[in-house]
Write a protein that holds these residues in place. Structure first.
Motif, PDB file in Angstrom:
ATOM      1  N   LYS A 237       0.828  -1.209   0.000  1.00  0.00           N
ATOM      2  CA  LYS A 237       0.000   0.000   0.000  1.00  0.00           C
ATOM      3  C   LYS A 237       0.859   1.254   0.000  1.00  0.00           C
ATOM      4  O   LYS A 237       0.573   2.230  -0.713  1.00  0.00           O
ATOM      5  N   GLU A 272      -9.625  -5.298  -3.109  1.00  0.00           N
ATOM      6  CA  GLU A 272      -9.451  -4.493  -4.319  1.00  0.00           C
ATOM      7  C   GLU A 272      -8.167  -4.902  -5.026  1.00  0.00           C
ATOM      8  O   GLU A 272      -7.199  -5.305  -4.368  1.00  0.00           O
ATOM      9  N   GLY A 276      -6.886  -0.562  -8.465  1.00  0.00           N
ATOM     10  CA  GLY A 276      -8.115  -0.001  -7.911  1.00  0.00           C
ATOM     11  C   GLY A 276      -7.891   0.654  -6.563  1.00  0.00           C
ATOM     12  O   GLY A 276      -8.465   1.713  -6.274  1.00  0.00           O
ATOM     13  N   PHE A 277      -7.055   0.032  -5.735  1.00  0.00           N
ATOM     14  CA  PHE A 277      -6.735   0.614  -4.430  1.00  0.00           C
ATOM     15  C   PHE A 277      -6.063   1.974  -4.607  1.00  0.00           C
ATOM     16  O   PHE A 277      -6.409   2.943  -3.934  1.00  0.00           O
ATOM     17  N   ARG A 278      -5.091   2.037  -5.520  1.00  0.00           N
ATOM     18  CA  ARG A 278      -4.375   3.304  -5.749  1.00  0.00           C
ATOM     19  C   ARG A 278      -5.320   4.407  -6.215  1.00  0.00           C
ATOM     20  O   ARG A 278      -5.325   5.507  -5.668  1.00  0.00           O
ATOM     21  N   SER A 279      -6.139   4.114  -7.208  1.00  0.00           N
ATOM     22  CA  SER A 279      -7.047   5.126  -7.756  1.00  0.00           C
ATOM     23  C   SER A 279      -8.056   5.598  -6.716  1.00  0.00           C
ATOM     24  O   SER A 279      -8.305   6.802  -6.565  1.00  0.00           O
ATOM     25  N   LYS A 280      -8.627   4.661  -5.989  1.00  0.00           N
ATOM     26  CA  LYS A 280      -9.638   4.995  -4.983  1.00  0.00           C
ATOM     27  C   LYS A 280      -9.041   5.831  -3.860  1.00  0.00           C
ATOM     28  O   LYS A 280      -9.626   6.828  -3.427  1.00  0.00           O
ATOM     29  N   TYR A 281      -7.854   5.444  -3.396  1.00  0.00           N
ATOM     30  CA  TYR A 281      -7.232   6.156  -2.276  1.00  0.00           C
ATOM     31  C   TYR A 281      -6.858   7.578  -2.688  1.00  0.00           C
ATOM     32  O   TYR A 281      -7.132   8.545  -1.971  1.00  0.00           O
ATOM     33  N   SER A 283      -8.039   9.441  -5.030  1.00  0.00           N
ATOM     34  CA  SER A 283      -9.196  10.287  -5.313  1.00  0.00           C
ATOM     35  C   SER A 283      -9.867  10.766  -4.031  1.00  0.00           C
ATOM     36  O   SER A 283     -10.478  11.837  -4.002  1.00  0.00           O
ATOM     37  N   LYS A 284      -9.745   9.992  -2.960  1.00  0.00           N
ATOM     38  CA  LYS A 284     -10.381  10.342  -1.693  1.00  0.00           C
ATOM     39  C   LYS A 284      -9.511  11.216  -0.803  1.00  0.00           C
ATOM     40  O   LYS A 284     -10.006  11.857   0.128  1.00  0.00           O
TER      41      LYS A 284
END
Length: 290
Positions: A237, A272, A276-281, A283-284
């Motif tokens: 992560k 994830e 997907g984890f990278r993009s989601k994190y 963006s948030k």
């Protein structure tokens, strides 16, 4: 920004107030290579790796160089940050639990904080004030005096941490049981990129894999395999969020010759895929203005 620092013969220790003047530097790479002890009062919000903590009173945080620290919100009172390197303080010869690789840092629970009970806050504040006074005095004995106060701080904090974060039965265990689980944590921290299986660490501890698993069960600790995989996932992560490496490159960095297997493991542990984890994190978690 006012900063007190001792830097002689590769031994470094310093102190800085945590306030508006210092927040940008603290959140940058300036202090990342140091071992850090952070003392904060009510109203702070800080992030250590992927966990967010809110302080409701006097609290100590213990941050290793491999962890990512970000202060998201300041409290009404300024805090204190003590930072030092291993050359200044690391009892490797005696390998005590208050060393730089002790229970407070890289512990098995991945818990970097301890809340300071009201009856102990005065003593903790006294230690920080004495360290600050030593920097002001600039006496020839400064190094040893500060090291003495730092050791007292770590001893007291270790006692509090054990009470707050170890199961009551575990906290009352003989020191050899605490030493055993701390030694396993150290071995995982040093070898997780190359050694992924319980058997690898059983070999290092010179015991059978079943004995290692049963001992952790008896001590009511998470199973060794979970601890190993959780440490690998934490590093994955970190690399996904704080570097631009691809999932394939990260897999190789963490000792996996089969990137597809690594991606499946990541999905099983996080729910994830790495991308997907990278993009989601990202963006948030846009950078905040303090």
């Amino acid at each position: 920004m006012k900063q007190s620092i001792f830097d002689v013969n590769l031994k470094t220790i310093g102190m800085v107030n945590v306030d508006l003047e210092s927040i940008e530097a603290i959140n940058s790479e300036a202090y990342k290579s140091y071992i850090k002890v952070l003392y904060l009062n009510e109203g702070f919000e800080i992030k250590v790796d992927f966990n967010v903590y809110h302080t409701t009173g006097p609290t100590l945080f213990f941050i290793s160089p491999n962890q990512v620290l970000s202060i998201e919100k300041l409290g009404k009172q300024s805090g204190r940050l003590v930072f030092y390197n291993r050359d200044f303080y690391c009892i490797q010869l005696h390998d005590e639990e208050v060393a730089c690789d002790g229970l407070l840092f890289n512990n098995i629970n991945n818990m970097p904080m301890t809340v300071i009970p009201q009856q102990d806050a005065t003593f903790i504040e006294y230690l920080f004030s004495r360290i600050e006074d030593e920097f002001e005095l600039k006496d020839g004995s400064l190094e040893e005096m500060i090291r003495t106060y730092l050791k007292q701080l770590l001893i007291k904090s270790t006692r509090l941490w054990k009470v707050q974060h170890l199961d009551g039965v575990m906290a009352a265990r003989p020191n050899n049981d605490l030493e055993f689980f701390r030694k396993f944590t150290q071995l995982v921290e040093a070898n997780f990129k190359e050694k992924h299986n319980v058997a690898d660490y059983a070999d290092l501890l010179v015991i059978a894999p079943k004995t290692l698993t049963h001992r952790f069960k008896r001590l009511k600790l998470p199973q060794p395999n979970e601890i190993i995989k959780n440490r690998i996932m934490l590093e994955a992560k970190r690399l996904l969020i704080h570097t631009d490496r691809t999932a394939k490159e990260i897999a190789y960095t963490l000792g996996y010759d089969d990137p597809a297997y690594f991606s499946r493991l990541f999905f099983i542990k996080t729910g994830e895929p790495p991308s997907g984890f990278r993009s989601k994190y990202l963006s948030k978690h846009e950078p905040k203005q303090i």
